[in-house]
Motif scaffolding. Structure first.
Motif, PDB file in Angstrom:
ATOM      1  N   PHE A  41       0.841  -1.203   0.000  1.00 31.05           N
ATOM      2  CA  PHE A  41       0.000   0.000   0.000  1.00 31.05           C
ATOM      3  C   PHE A  41       0.873   1.248   0.000  1.00 31.05           C
ATOM      4  O   PHE A  41       0.602   2.214  -0.722  1.00 31.05           O
ATOM      5  N   ALA A  42       1.940   1.238   0.812  1.00 26.13           N
ATOM      6  CA  ALA A  42       2.862   2.374   0.836  1.00 26.13           C
ATOM      7  C   ALA A  42       3.502   2.578  -0.535  1.00 26.13           C
ATOM      8  O   ALA A  42       3.691   3.709  -0.991  1.00 26.13           O
ATOM      9  N   ALA A  43       3.848   1.465  -1.195  1.00 28.99           N
ATOM     10  CA  ALA A  43       4.441   1.565  -2.531  1.00 28.99           C
ATOM     11  C   ALA A  43       3.461   2.184  -3.518  1.00 28.99           C
ATOM     12  O   ALA A  43       3.834   3.015  -4.356  1.00 28.99           O
ATOM     13  N   ASP A  44       2.199   1.797  -3.424  1.00 28.05           N
ATOM     14  CA  ASP A  44       1.193   2.409  -4.292  1.00 28.05           C
ATOM     15  C   ASP A  44       1.042   3.898  -3.978  1.00 28.05           C
ATOM     16  O   ASP A  44       0.875   4.723  -4.878  1.00 28.05           O
ATOM     17  N   ALA A  45       1.099   4.232  -2.698  1.00 26.13           N
ATOM     18  CA  ALA A  45       0.976   5.638  -2.305  1.00 26.13           C
ATOM     19  C   ALA A  45       2.145   6.465  -2.825  1.00 26.13           C
ATOM     20  O   ALA A  45       1.999   7.670  -3.049  1.00 26.13           O
ATOM     21  N   ALA A  46       3.290   5.822  -3.011  1.00 27.58           N
ATOM     22  CA  ALA A  46       4.493   6.543  -3.433  1.00 27.58           C
ATOM     23  C   ALA A  46       4.722   6.514  -4.942  1.00 27.58           C
ATOM     24  O   ALA A  46       5.781   6.945  -5.412  1.00 27.58           O
ATOM     25  N   LYS A  47       3.765   6.022  -5.697  1.00 24.20           N
ATOM     26  CA  LYS A  47       3.935   6.003  -7.159  1.00 24.20           C
ATOM     27  C   LYS A  47       4.219   7.408  -7.675  1.00 24.20           C
ATOM     28  O   LYS A  47       3.505   8.347  -7.357  1.00 24.20           O
ATOM     29  N   GLY A  48       5.266   7.536  -8.458  1.00 20.86           N
ATOM     30  CA  GLY A  48       5.617   8.836  -9.013  1.00 20.86           C
ATOM     31  C   GLY A  48       6.434   9.706  -8.072  1.00 20.86           C
ATOM     32  O   GLY A  48       6.755  10.849  -8.408  1.00 20.86           O
ATOM     33  N   ASN A  49       6.796   9.190  -6.899  1.00 23.58           N
ATOM     34  CA  ASN A  49       7.583   9.975  -5.942  1.00 23.58           C
ATOM     35  C   ASN A  49       9.022  10.062  -6.428  1.00 23.58           C
ATOM     36  O   ASN A  49       9.711   9.050  -6.537  1.00 23.58           O
ATOM     37  N   ARG A  50       9.494  11.282  -6.708  1.00 28.84           N
ATOM     38  CA  ARG A  50      10.864  11.496  -7.167  1.00 28.84           C
ATOM     39  C   ARG A  50      11.734  12.099  -6.065  1.00 28.84           C
ATOM     40  O   ARG A  50      12.889  12.422  -6.304  1.00 28.84           O
ATOM     41  N   SER A  51      11.176  12.256  -4.883  1.00 28.57           N
ATOM     42  CA  SER A  51      11.928  12.849  -3.779  1.00 28.57           C
ATOM     43  C   SER A  51      12.668  11.807  -2.956  1.00 28.57           C
ATOM     44  O   SER A  51      13.585  12.135  -2.209  1.00 28.57           O
ATOM     45  N   GLY A  52      12.269  10.536  -3.080  1.00 29.68           N
ATOM     46  CA  GLY A  52      12.902   9.466  -2.334  1.00 29.68           C
ATOM     47  C   GLY A  52      11.864   8.599  -1.653  1.00 29.68           C
ATOM     48  O   GLY A  52      11.089   9.083  -0.827  1.00 29.68           O
ATOM     49  N   PHE A  53      11.806   7.316  -2.039  1.00 32.15           N
ATOM     50  CA  PHE A  53      10.895   6.369  -1.401  1.00 32.15           C
ATOM     51  C   PHE A  53      11.689   5.134  -0.985  1.00 32.15           C
ATOM     52  O   PHE A  53      12.482   4.605  -1.760  1.00 32.15           O
ATOM     53  N   TYR A  54      11.475   4.676   0.257  1.00 29.94           N
ATOM     54  CA  TYR A  54      12.232   3.574   0.822  1.00 29.94           C
ATOM     55  C   TYR A  54      11.281   2.556   1.433  1.00 29.94           C
ATOM     56  O   TYR A  54      10.315   2.923   2.088  1.00 29.94           O
ATOM     57  N   GLN A  55      11.591   1.268   1.240  1.00 27.21           N
ATOM     58  CA  GLN A  55      10.847   0.203   1.899  1.00 27.21           C
ATOM     59  C   GLN A  55      11.825  -0.680   2.663  1.00 27.21           C
ATOM     60  O   GLN A  55      12.863  -1.067   2.118  1.00 27.21           O
ATOM     61  N   PHE A  56      11.493  -0.986   3.897  1.00 22.23           N
ATOM     62  CA  PHE A  56      12.338  -1.838   4.723  1.00 22.23           C
ATOM     63  C   PHE A  56      11.510  -2.995   5.266  1.00 22.23           C
ATOM     64  O   PHE A  56      10.533  -2.766   5.995  1.00 22.23           O
TER      65      PHE A  56
END
Length: 424
Positions: free
Chosen positions: A311-326
């Motif tokens: 869900f977080a990955a879907d929320a971050a679609k198109g994020n060019r500022s930095g997205f991280y998953q751990f």
């Protein structure tokens, strides 16, 4: 009728699966970083890491009904515990706001024992009666509120030593309220904005609701701390755990930036074991493309499933500022908050990881994830402090050099963030 938001893949590349050897023990991480350049942060006008690293703590409490949920008018508290550098110096320090998730609100041991017995006996009426006492707000006379906001003191101290002013705020009123789903996330976002508004007023003028309201957390004695012009409200980070992970995602969403108080800029958002409403009708309420965003989940989380990351990955679609998953191997849900963890001996504290039959010391989640060696409470918190500290230092203090992500005692740079920096 609510419909389930379908899982779609995010545009991201795997930068590596590695083992991070920490002082508390060895822990494995699966890490994914979104493509695109990380946002650069200007550091002018702010302090670097304080030379001493010493920290102090105060508390404020404006009352159990100082705030009302916008959806229902139910009462909520305005309280927070603040960790800050002992020497604020002449410059400004980025503010980090932390918010806990759904948990019991009242430390009623008799009710806790009654609820446990009722669950064992299958007595639904007795269970509901006991549960009502544990999830009331305000709590009954003579019953202490469960200090859920104190569960991140370890993280507040660590971040304050790195140069941040950190406030962990209470949300027992929301936990006891009738709001659910997206409304719950919206209420938590509103509460965060309410605190940010108070801090903006205090930092810019030295006045407002927080002026003169700080006290010693242990004794209750008044403590004078001058935060005027020492808090950088244009470099704010927010962290939410569990239901508050959904709350901070909502608060930082592109469509809700207009609700931020004037003079406030949120530059980094972290969702720890976020419990999202995956039945949401409108994904735009969670979409974050303009703010660096990190999501964490343990592979032994007994309360939040794998949807926390997708869900977080879907929320971050198109994020060019930095997205991280751990994905933190061996981490459960509750150990991120000390008040929810067994070693605290607090009411309703528990280990939510699922043990693996025939494999002592190993755990899995409710979805049957691959078994992992379970992290101890200190190990899991060390992981959280390490990676959250690195994330916030990068995006709030502008520390993009690998050496600036090293741990305090000269320990190695966390290798997953090292990989991200080298790839950028």
């Amino acid at each position: 009728m609510m419909k389930r938001h379908k899982h779609t893949r995010t545009s991201a590349r795997l930068l590596g699966l590695s083992a991070a050897v920490l002082s508390a023990g060895a822990a494995a991480f699966t890490y994914t970083a979104a493509t695109g350049a990380a946002a650069q942060t200007e550091a002018a006008g702010r302090d670097a890491v304080p030379s001493s690293g010493a920290t102090r703590m105060v508390r404020y409490d404006l009352g159990n009904d100082a705030w009302r949920l916008p959806q229902t008018g139910e009462p909520g508290e305005l309280t927070g515990v603040v960790h800050y550098p002992a020497d604020l110096g002449a410059g400004r320090h980025p503010l980090i706001v932390m918010l806990h998730g759904l948990h019991d609100t009242c430390a009623d041991r008799k009710a806790d024992a009654a609820r446990t017995a009722a669950e064992h006996d299958g007595d639904d009426a007795a269970y509901e009666a006991a549960n009502a006492k544990l999830s009331a707000w305000p709590c009954a006379p003579g019953t202490l509120a469960l200090p859920n906001e104190r569960g991140y003191d370890y993280l507040g101290r660590e971040l304050a030593a790195q140069g941040f002013v950190v406030v962990s705020i209470g949300a027992n009123g929301i936990n006891a309220s009738s709001v659910t789903g997206d409304d719950n996330a919206a209420a938590r976002a509103d509460l965060i904005n309410r605190h940010l508004r108070m801090w903006q007023k205090l930092s810019s003028t030295g006045k407002g609701e927080l002026a003169g309201k700080f006290a010693d957390p242990a004794t209750g004695a008044a403590r004078r701390v001058d935060f005027t012009h020492h808090v950088d409200m244009r470099h704010v980070g927010i962290m939410g755990h569990s239901r508050a992970g959904a709350g901070v995602t909502w608060q930082a969403a592109d469509s809700h930036r207009g609700q931020w108080p004037k003079g406030v800029e949120v530059r980094a958002v972290a969702a720890v074991a976020p419990a999202y409403n995956v039945m949401t009708e409108d994904m735009s309420n969670y979409t974050i493309t303009k703010t660096p965003f990190a999501a964490f989940r343990g592979t032994c989380d007994g309360q939040v499933g794998g949807e926390a990351l997708w869900f977080a990955a879907d929320a971050a679609k198109g994020n060019r500022s930095g997205f991280y998953q751990f994905a933190i191997h061996g981490a459960n849900h509750n150990y991120f908050n000390t008040q929810w963890s067994p070693q605290s001996r607090q009411v309703a504290a528990s280990d939510d990881a699922t043990p693996v039959e025939g494999r002592p010391g190993q755990c899995t989640d409710r979805e049957g994830a691959a078994p992992a060696r379970q992290l101890t409470e200190p190990q899991q918190r060390h992981v959280a402090a390490t990676y959250l500290g690195a994330f916030f230092r990068r995006h709030l203090l502008g520390d993009t050099e690998p050496r600036l992500l090293a741990l305090h005692q000269g320990k190695p740079v966390p290798p997953v963030l090292q990989a991200d920096i080298n790839a950028g």
